[in-house]
Design a protein around this motif. Structure first.
Motif, PDB file in Angstrom:
ATOM      1  N   SER A 192       0.805  -1.220   0.000  1.00  0.00           N
ATOM      2  CA  SER A 192       0.000   0.000   0.000  1.00  0.00           C
ATOM      3  C   SER A 192       0.837   1.269   0.000  1.00  0.00           C
ATOM      4  O   SER A 192       1.708   1.460   0.850  1.00  0.00           O
ATOM      5  N   ASP A 193       0.532   2.161  -0.944  1.00  0.00           N
ATOM      6  CA  ASP A 193       1.156   3.487  -0.982  1.00  0.00           C
ATOM      7  C   ASP A 193       0.119   4.581  -0.798  1.00  0.00           C
ATOM      8  O   ASP A 193       0.394   5.744  -1.087  1.00  0.00           O
ATOM      9  N   VAL A 194      -1.087   4.239  -0.322  1.00  0.00           N
ATOM     10  CA  VAL A 194      -2.148   5.237  -0.233  1.00  0.00           C
ATOM     11  C   VAL A 194      -2.510   5.514   1.227  1.00  0.00           C
ATOM     12  O   VAL A 194      -2.531   4.594   2.053  1.00  0.00           O
ATOM     13  N   PRO A 195      -2.791   6.748   1.572  1.00  0.00           N
ATOM     14  CA  PRO A 195      -3.235   7.054   2.927  1.00  0.00           C
ATOM     15  C   PRO A 195      -4.507   6.273   3.274  1.00  0.00           C
ATOM     16  O   PRO A 195      -5.473   6.264   2.511  1.00  0.00           O
ATOM     17  N   GLY A 196      -4.475   5.582   4.402  1.00  0.00           N
ATOM     18  CA  GLY A 196      -5.614   4.790   4.823  1.00  0.00           C
ATOM     19  C   GLY A 196      -5.547   3.338   4.411  1.00  0.00           C
ATOM     20  O   GLY A 196      -6.314   2.511   4.903  1.00  0.00           O
ATOM     21  N   ASP A 197      -4.654   3.002   3.458  1.00  0.00           N
ATOM     22  CA  ASP A 197      -4.405   1.612   3.052  1.00  0.00           C
ATOM     23  C   ASP A 197      -5.640   0.901   2.487  1.00  0.00           C
ATOM     24  O   ASP A 197      -5.807  -0.310   2.667  1.00  0.00           O
ATOM     25  N   ASP A 198      -6.508   1.632   1.814  1.00  0.00           N
ATOM     26  CA  ASP A 198      -7.632   0.994   1.137  1.00  0.00           C
ATOM     27  C   ASP A 198      -7.086   0.270  -0.090  1.00  0.00           C
ATOM     28  O   ASP A 198      -6.626   0.904  -1.044  1.00  0.00           O
ATOM     29  N   PRO A 199      -7.111  -1.067  -0.114  1.00  0.00           N
ATOM     30  CA  PRO A 199      -6.502  -1.793  -1.238  1.00  0.00           C
ATOM     31  C   PRO A 199      -7.173  -1.515  -2.572  1.00  0.00           C
ATOM     32  O   PRO A 199      -6.559  -1.675  -3.629  1.00  0.00           O
ATOM     33  N   ALA A 200      -8.426  -1.080  -2.563  1.00  0.00           N
ATOM     34  CA  ALA A 200      -9.120  -0.781  -3.811  1.00  0.00           C
ATOM     35  C   ALA A 200      -8.613   0.499  -4.465  1.00  0.00           C
ATOM     36  O   ALA A 200      -8.905   0.752  -5.634  1.00  0.00           O
ATOM     37  N   VAL A 201      -7.856   1.299  -3.711  1.00  0.00           N
ATOM     38  CA  VAL A 201      -7.307   2.540  -4.260  1.00  0.00           C
ATOM     39  C   VAL A 201      -5.938   2.292  -4.887  1.00  0.00           C
ATOM     40  O   VAL A 201      -5.559   2.933  -5.865  1.00  0.00           O
TER      41      VAL A 201
END
Length: 428
Positions: A192-201
């Motif tokens: 994950s490289d996204v804030p919040g670690d939403d895998p769909a993002v």
């Protein structure tokens, strides 16, 4: 000036910061983290697909630990490949997709075609995957999609908004790749490289259901004043081209796991700091906003530490992750980490005992050849001695040139991981 207790030779502020950054990178290395998340082999075939700056390293980790035959293809950024034996590695353009990106997307669709219920698709996703597997939907051309992607990157829009648009302009993202896998089970492993670690993002979620809508994508394009060609509008207004949503029965056998994230990297850096006698404070692993605005807030926090010992006393280190953004107003060079660090330097005005580092964990700050840069108490003084105007370069979004002039860029080359930004402010 107080210094933390250490065994052996006294380390400089720069050496300490490098040690913390390296600890974060080790914690996010997919070669080490992926093994604990691999599923049991299926009765049938195992096909590996993947995209992102860490995709080749992830595939390498799978090959080292998998019991049984593998096939498949992953795509990564030019220069971010890794040696594999069974999984093909393709390199393509990032952050702007190119023809190799489209070819990689077609190759993935071909790899999963005709699979049955006894087969499994192992999908390896990491940041950067959106640009690296670009296959436009409908009558949208690759050039139109590339132009919109460039405009979004310049706009200062957050990554979640950018990926919402990318999903709905794609024939492969937003769960569409999972549908192409037919009856096979799909196991998605995400770095994950996204804030919040939403895998769909992450990488625009090609194998995961998409909660956003085409209307959301239209609103984002309109909000940031981005021109919408007729072919793009036609795709976004066609209900038949909407992405699969949560609860879609076609995706019910599938699973997803996050194998590494900014939170883990920051915790590793905090542990390394404690070992050096420093008090760590992890602010957040999901900071967003304009890089210079975040820097100003962090400078105020540093002043509180120096003047009042609050929220912690020196020697200490303030750690944070996430993904800031830069709204381009000038024509200079430099990514968001150089912008953040230059703004921090201007705000701190040479505060004694304060050192800092800001780097992208993938080794590339924006589109430059550096991961980021380092800051020392004498940074502005050294710059002035060379006739380098910090404020003028900040106004021109030219953090790269500022730190290059001082020899303070951090150059790692491709790290083959990606858990986004790493920032550490050391106060001694």
């Amino acid at each position: 000036m107080r210094r933390p207790p250490r065994r052996g030779a006294v380390k400089t502020g720069r050496a300490l910061l490098a040690e913390l950054f390296n600890a974060a990178l080790r914690a996010a290395d997919p070669l080490d983290t992926i093994g604990a998340h691999l599923p049991p082999p299926p009765k049938g075939r195992t096909v590996v697909i993947g995209a992102g700056k860490a995709a080749a390293r992830m595939a390498q980790g799978v090959e080292r630990r998998w019991q049984g035959p593998l096939s498949g293809v992953v795509v990564t950024r030019y220069g971010h490949g890794a040696p594999t034996k069974q999984v093909q590695v393709i390199e393509a353009g990032h952050p702007v997709p190119d023809e190799a990106s489209a070819a990689a997307a077609r190759r993935m669709l071909a790899a999963v075609r005709g699979l049955g219920p006894d087969d499994m698709v192992l999908c390896l996703m990491s940041g950067g995957g959106s640009a690296l597997m670009a296959l436009p939907a409908g009558a949208i051309s690759l050039e139109q999609k590339r132009s919109i992607n460039q405009a979004l990157l310049r706009s200062g829009a957050p990554i979640a908004a950018i990926n919402t648009v990318r999903k709905h302009l794609s024939a492969i993202k937003g769960g569409r790749l999972a549908l192409a896998c037919g009856a096979a089970r799909v196991v998605t492993l995400v770095l994950s490289d996204v804030p919040g670690d939403d895998p769909a993002v992450v990488a625009s979620g090609p194998t995961l259901p998409d909660a956003s809508t085409a209307q959301d994508a239209l609103r984002i394009l309109e909000q940031y004043g981005i021109a919408i060609p007729p072919a793009v509008r036609a795709v976004l207004e066609d209900p038949e081209l909407e992405t699969p949503k949560p609860g879609d029965p076609r995706l019910e056998r599938n699973s997803v796991a996050v194998i590494a994230s900014a939170r883990q990297a920051l915790q590793a850096a905090a542990d390394a700091a404690r070992a050096e006698g420093l008090r760590p404070l992890v602010l957040s692993d999901r900071l967003e906003g304009e890089a210079r605005t975040v820097a100003q807030a962090h400078a105020a926090l540093v002043q509180g530490v120096i003047e009042h010992g609050s929220p912690l006393r020196p020697p200490c280190v303030i750690l944070s992750g996430g993904e800031t953004s830069v709204t381009l107003r000038g024509s200079g060079r430099g990514g968001r980490n150089a912008e953040y660090l230059l703004a921090l330097a201007v705000a701190l005005q040479g505060a004694p005992g304060v050192h800092a580092i800001a780097c992208d964990t993938d080794g590339i700050d924006g589109t430059e050849d550096n991961a980021g840069a380092v800051l020392a108490p004498d940074t502005l003084q050294r710059a002035a001695a060379q006739g380098v105007d910090a404020r003028a370069l900040l106004d021109n979004n030219d953090g790269y040139s500022f730190f290059a002039a001082l020899g303070d860029l951090v150059v790692t080359g491709p790290t083959r991981t990606n858990v986004n930004d790493f920032r550490a402010i050391l106060i001694i």
